[in-house]
Design a protein around this motif. Sequence first.
Motif, PDB file in Angstrom:
ATOM      1  N   ALA A  84      43.381  54.911  46.479  1.00  0.00           N
ATOM      2  CA  ALA A  84      44.143  53.788  45.919  1.00  0.00           C
ATOM      3  C   ALA A  84      43.943  52.526  46.756  1.00  0.00           C
ATOM      4  O   ALA A  84      43.759  51.428  46.205  1.00  0.00           O
ATOM      5  CB  ALA A  84      45.630  54.142  45.841  1.00  0.00           C
ATOM      6  N   MET A  85      43.964  52.673  48.069  1.00  0.00           N
ATOM      7  CA  MET A  85      43.777  51.516  48.944  1.00  0.00           C
ATOM      8  C   MET A  85      42.361  50.958  48.819  1.00  0.00           C
ATOM      9  O   MET A  85      42.163  49.735  48.826  1.00  0.00           O
ATOM     10  CB  MET A  85      44.071  51.892  50.392  1.00  0.00           C
ATOM     11  N   ASP A  86      41.384  51.837  48.703  1.00  0.00           N
ATOM     12  CA  ASP A  86      40.012  51.367  48.511  1.00  0.00           C
ATOM     13  C   ASP A  86      39.905  50.555  47.219  1.00  0.00           C
ATOM     14  O   ASP A  86      39.282  49.481  47.197  1.00  0.00           O
ATOM     15  CB  ASP A  86      39.046  52.550  48.455  1.00  0.00           C
ATOM     16  N   SER A  87      40.520  51.066  46.149  1.00  0.00           N
ATOM     17  CA  SER A  87      40.493  50.363  44.866  1.00  0.00           C
ATOM     18  C   SER A  87      41.239  49.040  44.940  1.00  0.00           C
ATOM     19  O   SER A  87      40.815  48.035  44.352  1.00  0.00           O
ATOM     20  CB  SER A  87      41.108  51.247  43.768  1.00  0.00           C
ATOM     21  N   PHE A  88      42.340  49.035  45.662  1.00  0.00           N
ATOM     22  CA  PHE A  88      43.128  47.817  45.819  1.00  0.00           C
ATOM     23  C   PHE A  88      42.315  46.739  46.523  1.00  0.00           C
ATOM     24  O   PHE A  88      42.226  45.597  46.038  1.00  0.00           O
ATOM     25  CB  PHE A  88      44.404  48.114  46.615  1.00  0.00           C
ATOM     26  N   GLU A  89      41.721  47.089  47.657  1.00  0.00           N
ATOM     27  CA  GLU A  89      41.019  46.089  48.468  1.00  0.00           C
ATOM     28  C   GLU A  89      39.770  45.562  47.771  1.00  0.00           C
ATOM     29  O   GLU A  89      39.481  44.363  47.842  1.00  0.00           O
ATOM     30  CB  GLU A  89      40.632  46.676  49.833  1.00  0.00           C
ATOM     31  N   THR A  90      39.019  46.428  47.106  1.00  0.00           N
ATOM     32  CA  THR A  90      37.757  46.002  46.502  1.00  0.00           C
ATOM     33  C   THR A  90      37.932  45.453  45.092  1.00  0.00           C
ATOM     34  O   THR A  90      37.015  44.816  44.572  1.00  0.00           O
ATOM     35  CB  THR A  90      36.756  47.175  46.448  1.00  0.00           C
ATOM     36  N   GLY A  91      39.104  45.684  44.501  1.00  0.00           N
ATOM     37  CA  GLY A  91      39.331  45.260  43.127  1.00  0.00           C
ATOM     38  C   GLY A  91      40.407  44.211  42.976  1.00  0.00           C
ATOM     39  O   GLY A  91      40.155  43.005  43.072  1.00  0.00           O
ATOM     40  N   VAL A  92      41.641  44.656  42.753  1.00  0.00           N
ATOM     41  CA  VAL A  92      42.717  43.732  42.369  1.00  0.00           C
ATOM     42  C   VAL A  92      43.039  42.695  43.439  1.00  0.00           C
ATOM     43  O   VAL A  92      43.386  41.550  43.110  1.00  0.00           O
ATOM     44  CB  VAL A  92      43.990  44.506  41.956  1.00  0.00           C
ATOM     45  N   ASN A  93      42.938  43.072  44.710  1.00  0.00           N
ATOM     46  CA  ASN A  93      43.265  42.087  45.750  1.00  0.00           C
ATOM     47  C   ASN A  93      42.280  40.927  45.720  1.00  0.00           C
ATOM     48  O   ASN A  93      42.684  39.756  45.814  1.00  0.00           O
ATOM     49  CB  ASN A  93      43.269  42.747  47.127  1.00  0.00           C
ATOM     50  N   LYS A  94      40.994  41.238  45.574  1.00  0.00           N
ATOM     51  CA  LYS A  94      39.995  40.175  45.493  1.00  0.00           C
ATOM     52  C   LYS A  94      40.203  39.326  44.246  1.00  0.00           C
ATOM     53  O   LYS A  94      40.008  38.106  44.271  1.00  0.00           O
ATOM     54  CB  LYS A  94      38.588  40.774  45.506  1.00  0.00           C
ATOM     55  N   GLN A  95      40.611  39.950  43.160  1.00  0.00           N
ATOM     56  CA  GLN A  95      40.851  39.208  41.918  1.00  0.00           C
ATOM     57  C   GLN A  95      42.007  38.230  42.082  1.00  0.00           C
ATOM     58  O   GLN A  95      41.933  37.082  41.612  1.00  0.00           O
ATOM     59  CB  GLN A  95      41.124  40.180  40.778  1.00  0.00           C
ATOM     60  N   VAL A  96      43.080  38.662  42.743  1.00  0.00           N
ATOM     61  CA  VAL A  96      44.225  37.768  42.954  1.00  0.00           C
ATOM     62  C   VAL A  96      43.841  36.613  43.867  1.00  0.00           C
ATOM     63  O   VAL A  96      44.239  35.456  43.623  1.00  0.00           O
ATOM     64  CB  VAL A  96      45.427  38.552  43.528  1.00  0.00           C
ATOM     65  N   LEU A  97      43.061  36.873  44.898  1.00  0.00           N
ATOM     66  CA  LEU A  97      42.625  35.799  45.799  1.00  0.00           C
ATOM     67  C   LEU A  97      41.786  34.770  45.034  1.00  0.00           C
ATOM     68  O   LEU A  97      41.957  33.561  45.212  1.00  0.00           O
ATOM     69  CB  LEU A  97      41.836  36.378  46.968  1.00  0.00           C
ATOM     70  N   THR A  98      40.887  35.251  44.184  1.00  0.00           N
ATOM     71  CA  THR A  98      40.049  34.349  43.394  1.00  0.00           C
ATOM     72  C   THR A  98      40.886  33.536  42.416  1.00  0.00           C
ATOM     73  O   THR A  98      40.700  32.308  42.273  1.00  0.00           O
ATOM     74  CB  THR A  98      38.984  35.146  42.618  1.00  0.00           C
ATOM     75  N   LEU A  99      41.828  34.202  41.751  1.00  0.00           N
ATOM     76  CA  LEU A  99      42.673  33.498  40.783  1.00  0.00           C
ATOM     77  C   LEU A  99      43.587  32.483  41.465  1.00  0.00           C
ATOM     78  O   LEU A  99      43.882  31.423  40.897  1.00  0.00           O
ATOM     79  CB  LEU A  99      43.500  34.509  39.983  1.00  0.00           C
ATOM     80  N   THR A 100      44.028  32.792  42.684  1.00  0.00           N
ATOM     81  CA  THR A 100      44.851  31.834  43.422  1.00  0.00           C
ATOM     82  C   THR A 100      44.044  30.581  43.744  1.00  0.00           C
ATOM     83  O   THR A 100      44.539  29.454  43.615  1.00  0.00           O
ATOM     84  CB  THR A 100      45.382  32.468  44.723  1.00  0.00           C
ATOM     85  N   THR A 101      42.782  30.777  44.152  1.00  0.00           N
ATOM     86  CA  THR A 101      41.908  29.631  44.405  1.00  0.00           C
ATOM     87  C   THR A 101      41.692  28.836  43.126  1.00  0.00           C
ATOM     88  O   THR A 101      41.730  27.598  43.124  1.00  0.00           O
ATOM     89  CB  THR A 101      40.548  30.099  44.954  1.00  0.00           C
ATOM     90  N   ASP A 102      41.473  29.554  42.014  1.00  0.00           N
ATOM     91  CA  ASP A 102      41.277  28.877  40.722  1.00  0.00           C
ATOM     92  C   ASP A 102      42.533  28.126  40.301  1.00  0.00           C
ATOM     93  O   ASP A 102      42.441  27.105  39.596  1.00  0.00           O
ATOM     94  CB  ASP A 102      40.913  29.898  39.639  1.00  0.00           C
TER      95      ASP A 102
END
Length: 202
Positions: A84-102
């Motif tokens: 779950a942590m691997d999926s979180f770090e490589t998936g949704v967390n990166k998506q939220v960081l990108t969307l925050t920048t956007d």
Amino acid sequence: MLDPNELTVHTLTLRQLGSAEQLAEINALPIADVEAALEKAVADGAVMAARGNFMITPAGREFLDDVYARAFAGLRADPAVTDAMDSFETGVNKQVLTLTTDWQTIEVDGARVSNDHADADYDAKIVEKLGRVHEKTQKVLQPLAQQNPLVDRFLDRIGAALIRAEGGETDYVSGVRVDSVHTVWFQMHEHILRLTGRERPE
């Protein structure tokens, strides 16, 4: 699980500086329990009081390192949590960081400039995407939430921030003075890193 004293000190690692009321909002403990825990932690040297607010001390961090190793040994050894942590770090967390920048910036003539939020459609699309990531995160973090109910509380708080953002309160996407999606996400990330004994990715 952490007892009220341990959980209160732990909560200060998520907020850095906060009042008893602010800590209780994060950890869901009764305010009286948080106040009692803070009084004990100050007496023990784990927490420092500062004009109605509190912050953790180096001794408090050492205390928590011992607590985590005991309280979360089973969780840390669970393969489902590791996945779950691997999926979180490589998936949704990166998506939220990108969307925050956007959300914070917008492209104009090939350059990124600060988003003045004049384009309501652009903002609405970002909030919609954040909502989809939030739904995915609930599934990704289910193995942790099953062992630590506070994970679900963070996800609920993120959902509440999204509802306010959808209603036009733009501060609830990335504002630092409110429990915005970005603020609560950061707290949740720090929380699950401490549960699992991981370091925050660079």
